[in-house]
Scaffold this active site. Structure first.
Site, PDB file in Angstrom:
ATOM      1  CE  LYS A   1      31.082  78.478 -39.606  1.00 15.71           C
ATOM      2  NZ  LYS A   1      30.421  77.242 -40.025  1.00 15.71           N
TER       3      LYS A   1
ATOM      4  CD  GLU B   1      41.665  67.051 -46.465  1.00 15.72           C
ATOM      5  OE1 GLU B   1      41.259  66.592 -47.565  1.00 15.72           O
ATOM      6  OE2 GLU B   1      41.161  66.767 -45.380  1.00 15.72           O
TER       7      GLU B   1
ATOM      8  CB  CYS C   1      38.473  64.139 -47.646  1.00 16.70           C
ATOM      9  SG  CYS C   1      37.647  65.498 -46.799  1.00 16.70           S
TER      10      CYS C   1
ATOM     11  CD  GLU D   1      34.107  64.675 -52.101  1.00 22.53           C
ATOM     12  OE1 GLU D   1      34.918  64.115 -51.340  1.00 22.53           O
ATOM     13  OE2 GLU D   1      33.934  65.906 -52.125  1.00 22.53           O
TER      14      GLU D   1
END
Length: 493
Positions: A177, A252, A286, A385
């Site tokens: 997906k 992750e 990331c 973040e």
């Protein structure tokens, strides 16, 4: 001109969504639609998972040797190498990354398929030195079954590859997906999966939104493992979903990675490493090095080098060869970055560069490279973040202090250390809480090296030999070598 429509890829066929609906995918450089993508449903997910399950149990795939599977994965790598430039263009159109960055990434991507293809027939168990004289015992490693892969919008093909390649060589089947924001390049990749000759149902793609596609897929009773890359909030939903099927899970997630510059570092290289870490990919990574810790003795000198170089960064069309920063991938991400910059300014941080969309670009989701100076490391923009081109610069006095500062967030994905003293490099790399540490470099990747973190950065590892173990399970086999009658059946042997 009529825009291209992308169907879903299920059981080796290009299928219309059961709803018959499509939704637009936008070019971030223009903020305009450039294609349409099938809007999947729970019914579509079930079709894909059932196809993957049947392929795992009964197709030609199930009877292949590991060597044969490895050859197919290698062939897919060869086809990607041939089509790397074309795939790079689709990625740049869909997520706004620089075409030269995507060409570099896509030309290297086949190496991941080659690496895992080489491991295919090296997946093995071991004999066990059992403490029973009449028993022989050994282990094997077997595939899990249907893998669900949920991939993000910032590097669609690279982050899909980290899941797809090891899953396939281990003998699993997969349903992917992709992010609803960037589905096109993955669907283009499925044409190469077809050409490579993978049996029907081995690789499937269902496009659409987290609800219902993502939630149905991650909770489906036939899914044995979920591999997810994305944000923490989505990860929380997935963790709850896997309570339904007890699927194995790897996450992750994001980071608030420190880039630490000691007083003996090569400050020219350190400045370039900091810029690469936070302004490469417009900060949408990331592992973005969003916190730069500079030793007080060289603070002013490094900061000036950063500002001098950042002032020259060209923001603009990602397809132009001299562009250094493209747009953010979505309008929502642009608004998020704006909000965090406002939080930083109102919270007392010193904005020394950027902080707004470029005035010379009248369309697209662009934002200037932005630098804040900080005295309060507990502020939101140094703790949360942002996932954009926003750098926090913070001074430190000594090794002990900077380790405490580097470790003072809930994230633990990556870190950079710039230093000449090799003993200090080893001490600090051991002390910093991160799954990846780069010393005198940043954003280096290889199929041989694992990727992953802890805390809010998730758990599990992708890449490297460790990934093979994540996509297989151990089975132990006991063989009775004695010809003697079995003694008392009510006593464990």
């Amino acid at each position: 001109m009529e825009l291209k429509k992308y169907k879903m890829f299920i059981n080796g066929e290009w299928m219309e969504p059961s709803s018959g609906e499509y939704f637009p995918s936008y070019n971030p450089a223009t903020a305009e639609p450039w294609c349409y993508v099938a809007k999947g449903s729970s019914e579509d997910v079930d079709r894909a998972v059932q196809a993957a399950h049947q392929a795992f149990l009964h197709s030609e795939w199930a009877s292949m040797t590991y060597t044969e599977r490895g050859r197919l994965v290698r062939k897919l790598g060869d086809l990607i190498a041939e089509k790397a430039d074309e795939l790079a263009q689709f990625e740049s159109l869909d997520n706004g990354k620089l075409i030269r960055e995507m060409r570099g990434q896509l030309s290297y991507l086949p190496e991941f398929f080659y690496y895992f293809a080489g491991l295919a027939d090296k997946i093995h168990g071991q004999t066990l030195p059992i403490d029973k004289k009449d028993m022989f015992a050994f282990t094997t490693r077997e595939p899990l079954g249907v893998i669900a892969a949920i991939t993000p919008w910032n590097s669609p093909l690279y982050l899909t590859t980290l899941k797809l390649a090891p899953a396939l060589v281990a003998g699993n089947t997969i349903v992917i997906k992709p992010s609803e924001v960037t589905s096109a390049s993955l669907l283009e990749l499925m044409k190469l999966v077809e050409e490579a000759g993978f049996p029907r149902g081995v690789v499937n793609v269902v496009t659409g939104f987290g609800d219902p596609v993502g939630s149905t897929l991650t909770s489906h009773p036939l899914v044995r493992r979920v591999a997810f890359t994305g944000g923490a909030e989505s990860a929380r939903h997935i963790v709850r979903n896997t309570a339904e099927n007890f699927a194995q899970l790897s996450l992750e997630l994001g980071g608030k990675s420190p880039n630490i510059v000691f007083e003996d570092a090569n400050i020219d290289n350190a400045a370039m490493g900091i810029i690469a870490g936070i302004f490469g990919a417009s900060g949408q990574s990331c592992v973005a090095g969003s916190r730069a810790f500079l030793h007080v003795d060289i603070y002013d000198k490094v900061l000036q080098k950063l500002v001098d170089r950042v002032e020259k960064i060209k923001v603009g069309d990602p397809f132009q060869s001299d562009t250094e920063m493209g747009p953010l991938a979505t309008e929502a991400q642009l608004e998020r970055v704006k909000q965090y910059v406002s939080i930083g300014c109102s919270g007392g941080a010193n904005l020394i560069h950027g902080g707004k969309p470029p005035e010379n670009l009248d369309k697209g989701w662009y934002f200037e490279p932005t630098i804040f100076e900080h005295t309060d490391h507990k502020s939101r923009i140094t703790q949360e973040e942002i996932f954009g081109p926003v750098l926090s610069v913070i001074p430190f006095k000594d090794e002990k202090e900077v380790i405490e500062l580097a470790n003072s967030t809930d994230y633990a994905l990556a870190a950079g250390i710039w230093v000449s003293d090799i003993a200090k490099a080893h001490r600090v790399s051991k002390a910093v809480r991160a799954g990846i540490v780069w010393v005198n470099t940043y954003r280096s990747i290889s199929p041989i090296a694992p990727i992953g973190g802890s805390g809010l950065s998730g758990y599990g590892r992708e890449g490297g030999y460790e990934a093979i173990h994540d996509y297989t399970q151990s089975k132990v086999v006991w063989v009775n070598t004695s010809t003697e009658p079995i003694p008392d059946p009510f006593i464990m042997r």
